[in-house]
Write a protein that holds these residues in place. Sequence first.
Motif, mmCIF file in Angstrom:
data_model
loop_
_atom_site.group_PDB
_atom_site.id
_atom_site.type_symbol
_atom_site.label_atom_id
_atom_site.label_comp_id
_atom_site.label_asym_id
_atom_site.label_seq_id
_atom_site.Cartn_x
_atom_site.Cartn_y
_atom_site.Cartn_z
ATOM 1 N N ARG A 1 81.502 27.507 41.135
ATOM 2 C CA ARG A 1 81.597 28.308 39.909
ATOM 3 C C ARG A 1 83.029 28.266 39.352
ATOM 4 O O ARG A 1 83.238 28.148 38.144
ATOM 5 C CB ARG A 1 81.182 29.749 40.193
ATOM 6 C CG ARG A 1 80.885 30.551 38.925
ATOM 7 C CD ARG A 1 80.707 32.041 39.201
ATOM 8 N NE ARG A 1 79.744 32.331 40.238
ATOM 9 C CZ ARG A 1 78.423 32.436 40.046
ATOM 10 N NH1 ARG A 1 77.931 32.233 38.843
ATOM 11 N NH2 ARG A 1 77.621 32.740 41.049
ATOM 12 N N VAL B 1 77.449 31.594 34.352
ATOM 13 C CA VAL B 1 76.190 31.925 35.017
ATOM 14 C C VAL B 1 75.488 30.624 35.384
ATOM 15 O O VAL B 1 75.293 29.751 34.523
ATOM 16 C CB VAL B 1 75.284 32.761 34.097
ATOM 17 C CG1 VAL B 1 73.969 33.084 34.792
ATOM 18 C CG2 VAL B 1 75.999 34.024 33.642
ATOM 19 N N PRO C 1 77.919 40.934 35.910
ATOM 20 C CA PRO C 1 77.808 39.484 35.721
ATOM 21 C C PRO C 1 78.797 38.754 36.633
ATOM 22 O O PRO C 1 79.849 39.306 36.950
ATOM 23 C CB PRO C 1 78.182 39.291 34.248
ATOM 24 C CG PRO C 1 77.992 40.639 33.619
ATOM 25 C CD PRO C 1 78.318 41.633 34.687
ATOM 26 N N PRO C 2 78.464 37.528 37.041
ATOM 27 C CA PRO C 2 77.267 36.762 36.696
ATOM 28 C C PRO C 2 76.062 37.063 37.567
ATOM 29 O O PRO C 2 74.957 36.621 37.276
ATOM 30 C CB PRO C 2 77.726 35.324 36.893
ATOM 31 C CG PRO C 2 78.708 35.421 38.026
ATOM 32 C CD PRO C 2 79.436 36.717 37.832
ATOM 33 N N GLU D 1 71.405 36.097 38.051
ATOM 34 C CA GLU D 1 71.051 35.076 39.034
ATOM 35 C C GLU D 1 70.121 35.674 40.096
ATOM 36 O O GLU D 1 70.462 35.778 41.272
ATOM 37 C CB GLU D 1 72.309 34.480 39.657
ATOM 38 C CG GLU D 1 73.172 33.730 38.652
ATOM 39 C CD GLU D 1 74.441 33.131 39.260
ATOM 40 O OE1 GLU D 1 74.608 33.187 40.500
ATOM 41 O OE2 GLU D 1 75.272 32.604 38.492
#
Length: 404
Positions: free
Chosen positions: A72, A88, A268-269, A273
């Motif tokens: 990420r 995301v 978030p993220p 998810e």
Amino acid sequence: MTVATDTRALDVLADFPAIPEGWAYLDTAATAQKPKPVLDVIARAYGETYATVHRGVYQRSADMTLAYEAARRRVADFIGAASPDECVFVRGATEGINLVAQCWAGTQLRAGDRILLSALEHHSNIVPWQMVAERIGAHIDVVPLTDDQCIDLDAMAAMLTDQHKLVALAHVSNVLGSVLDVKRAAQLAHGVGAKILIDGCQAVPRMAVDVRDLDCDFYVFSGHKLYGPTGIGVLWARGDLLDAMPPYQGGGSMIDRVTFEKTSYAPPPGRFEAGTPHIVGALGLHAAIDYVAEIGLDRIHAHETALVAQAREALSQINSVRLYGPEDSAGIVSFSIQGVHPHDIGTILDEEQVAIRAGHHCAQPLMDLLDIPATARASFGVYNNAADVAALVRGIERVTRIFG
């Protein structure tokens, strides 16, 4: 016909085991082949180091969690995000657009609001907005194209009103290869208070992207077009927008605390998810980003631009061939042959060991605008070279001989 060889071209074909000698793979806009470093990371992750993420207290799970979140961070760095938390992981650009359509547009837009798209958009950047618009009573407007088949930003400027709340445009057309001036489009959208989403599927594999410099609000792309695995993609959004958006799906991982009376959600993220993520897909995407970064996106873009120029020059000399898109299209050449259906073109080229895409390319409104049912499309990647262009041209010459 002879196609000149560019001595400055990339020489990385040996990195791609799925491309045998003599096979010209010209369908990268649909999906890119995978280099050995990506395949090696995937094989090692499944075969040696596999474990779940964010849950286990044992060392391997902790190590895999670190690797997953490192992916990420790599994505954030690659696209110029202010924070990894703005990125995301999704299944692909399609899911990313649907997420924004449901969680932002579906909660922020009201009856009578307007959404602005363009005539060259992929179905994935049309249908989700239609679904939202139908549900809430919003309206969709369509920006026309210029004479050289780029999104007409002057027309966009004239069309925008304060009723427009969202603009959604492709950075690079998957059919025409035309490149959008995203910064100007963002300036126009923001000038009437609208947010702007950019579909970066065809841009990210071939040109440097800095989402903060582009000044967009949402940006999506798919890993498999970036020489990574399928089933993984990225939605980038400004942090304040993500913070205000409700979850897309419910389940594990996206929660803070669950009771039967009330559930609170993770920030978030993680909020977006739900469930066990595509762990190995994220690791493969990390490896793919490292691969293209090592080559250099400027070099990749120059390489593909040279191949496009060679292909367009050669094809323009065949009288029955019609070319679409601007002269400086990014990595993509769409064409038709008078009197020959694109599927027949694709079949004959396949016999010549040349793989292209033939069809409407998930852009039927664009086909209607061009007044054709479909096109043939050759799209280039880092592994292509002048020999592939020559093979394409020879195959097309055979098509013209067969069909007279």
